[in-house]
Enzyme design. Structure first.
Site, short mmCIF file in Angstrom:
data_model
loop_
_atom_site.label_atom_id
_atom_site.label_comp_id
_atom_site.label_asym_id
_atom_site.label_seq_id
_atom_site.Cartn_x
_atom_site.Cartn_y
_atom_site.Cartn_z
N ASN A 74 0.77 -1.23 0.01
CA ASN A 74 -0.24 -0.01 0.20
C ASN A 74 0.87 1.25 -0.11
O ASN A 74 0.41 2.56 -0.08
CB ASN A 74 -0.75 -0.01 1.27
CG ASN A 74 -1.71 1.28 1.38
OD1 ASN A 74 -2.39 1.66 0.49
ND2 ASN A 74 -1.45 2.17 2.56
N SER A 134 -2.95 3.15 -8.97
CA SER A 134 -3.79 4.61 -9.17
C SER A 134 -4.20 4.62 -10.34
O SER A 134 -3.51 4.11 -11.48
CB SER A 134 -2.84 5.60 -8.77
OG SER A 134 -3.16 7.02 -9.17
N TYR A 171 5.17 9.80 -10.20
CA TYR A 171 3.96 8.96 -9.68
C TYR A 171 3.11 8.23 -10.75
O TYR A 171 2.94 7.01 -10.55
CB TYR A 171 2.97 9.66 -8.88
CG TYR A 171 1.83 9.06 -8.22
CD1 TYR A 171 1.95 8.49 -7.09
CD2 TYR A 171 0.63 9.21 -8.71
CE1 TYR A 171 1.01 8.06 -6.36
CE2 TYR A 171 -0.41 8.53 -7.97
CZ TYR A 171 -0.45 8.08 -6.84
OH TYR A 171 -1.08 7.43 -6.11
N ALA A 172 2.92 8.95 -11.79
CA ALA A 172 2.01 8.21 -12.96
C ALA A 172 2.85 7.16 -13.48
O ALA A 172 2.40 6.01 -13.72
CB ALA A 172 1.64 9.23 -13.80
N ALA A 173 4.24 7.42 -13.66
CA ALA A 173 5.16 6.25 -14.25
C ALA A 173 5.25 5.10 -13.50
O ALA A 173 5.21 3.92 -13.94
CB ALA A 173 6.30 6.84 -14.88
N LYS A 218 3.28 4.19 -11.01
CA LYS A 218 2.02 3.30 -10.69
C LYS A 218 1.50 2.41 -11.95
O LYS A 218 1.31 1.38 -11.95
CB LYS A 218 0.89 4.34 -10.34
CG LYS A 218 0.90 4.74 -9.23
CD LYS A 218 1.04 3.77 -7.97
CE LYS A 218 0.73 4.40 -6.52
NZ LYS A 218 0.85 3.19 -5.46
#
Length: 264
Positions: free
Chosen positions: A95, A147, A161-163, A165
């Site tokens: 998590n 996400s 963060y996007a990469a 996740k």
């Protein structure tokens, strides 16, 4: 149905300070309510202890310790401590995660590396040291919290963060295929915009501290007209942890109120 009696769940990032319920705290609570013995960790031991107190007050079986799961040595120690307490690990919930603003031009190399470590390497290290135990025991369930930022642009400049996740979801799917024959299942829970204590910090990072405006904007982005909450994430985790989902592996369970199906 949907019971986890006799199961042991290792939950990373289980801490939440105060009375609120973050994703890790809620997941640990729901797993405990279903009968699992929970072993949790957090970088902030005070947050982990507060979560443990809330869950124990409900009658849940939970122990916690401090751990930085970006560090391989600490992950080994965490796994060994869980084994010493319970003798097995049936469920792993990865998590840990954190979003930092920036694109390739504005984000420092240090911030980029940290985003990969926090959001991807932490799960890799926990999988690395838990999968052999599950394989030897005949199976287990690993749930990685990703996400919708890994699926589409979610309205904030958070390229690291996007990469990370997105990579986490592909790591989950690939590993699921490799270990399917051993009874080890891996799936991703993919939250959308969730109304958790983290929103306060996100408002500072992305909205100049305008908490009320940021909350209203996030509610308005979702087709249902409202953000979800940590319990929506926790219930998805619980389903994938239970034997009733035994034929599901390598999948993404999107919990987003329909936002990824709508136009930005």
């Amino acid at each position: 149905m949907f019971r986890l009696d006799g199961k042991v769940a290792l939950v990373t990032g289980c801490g939440t300070l105060g009375d609120g319920w973050g994703n890790g705290k809620a997941a640990a609570a729901v797993l405990a309510r279903l009968g699992a013995s929970v072993y949790g960790c957090d970088l902030d031991i005070d947050a982990a202890r507060q979560s443990a107190e809330a869950i124990a007050a409900e009658g849940g079986n939970i122990q916690v310790r401090q751990a930085d799961v970006r560090d391989a040595r600490q992950v080994v120690e965490l796994v060994q401590a869980c084994l010493a307490a319970h003798g097995r690990i049936d469920i792993l919930v990865n998590n840990v995660g954190r979003s930092e603003p920036g694109d390739p031009v504005t984000m420092s190399e240090e911030a980029w590396n940290d985003q990969i470590q926090v959001n991807l390497t932490s799960a890799f290290l926990c999988c690395k040291h838990v999968i052999p135990l599950m394989k030897a025991a005949g199976g287990g369930s690993i749930i990685n919290i990703s996400s919708i930022a890994g699926l589409r642009y979610a309205g904030k400049p958070q390229v690291g963060y996007a990469a990370a996740k997105a990579a986490l979801m592909q790591m989950t799917a690939t590993t699921a295929v490799i270990y399917a024959k051993d009874g080890v299942r891996l799936n991703s829970v993919v939250p959308g915009l969730m109304f958790t204590p983290l929103v306060q910090r996100l408002a500072q990072k992305y909205a100049g501290g305008d908490y009320e405006g940021f909350v209203a904007h996030r509610h308005g982005q979702v087709p249902t007209g409202r953000m979800g909450d940590s319990w929506d994430v926790a219930h998805a985790v619980a389903f994938l942890a239970c034997d009733e989902s035994r034929y599901i592996t390598g999948q993404q369970l999107v919990v987003d109120g329909g936002i990824t199906l709508s136009t930005p």
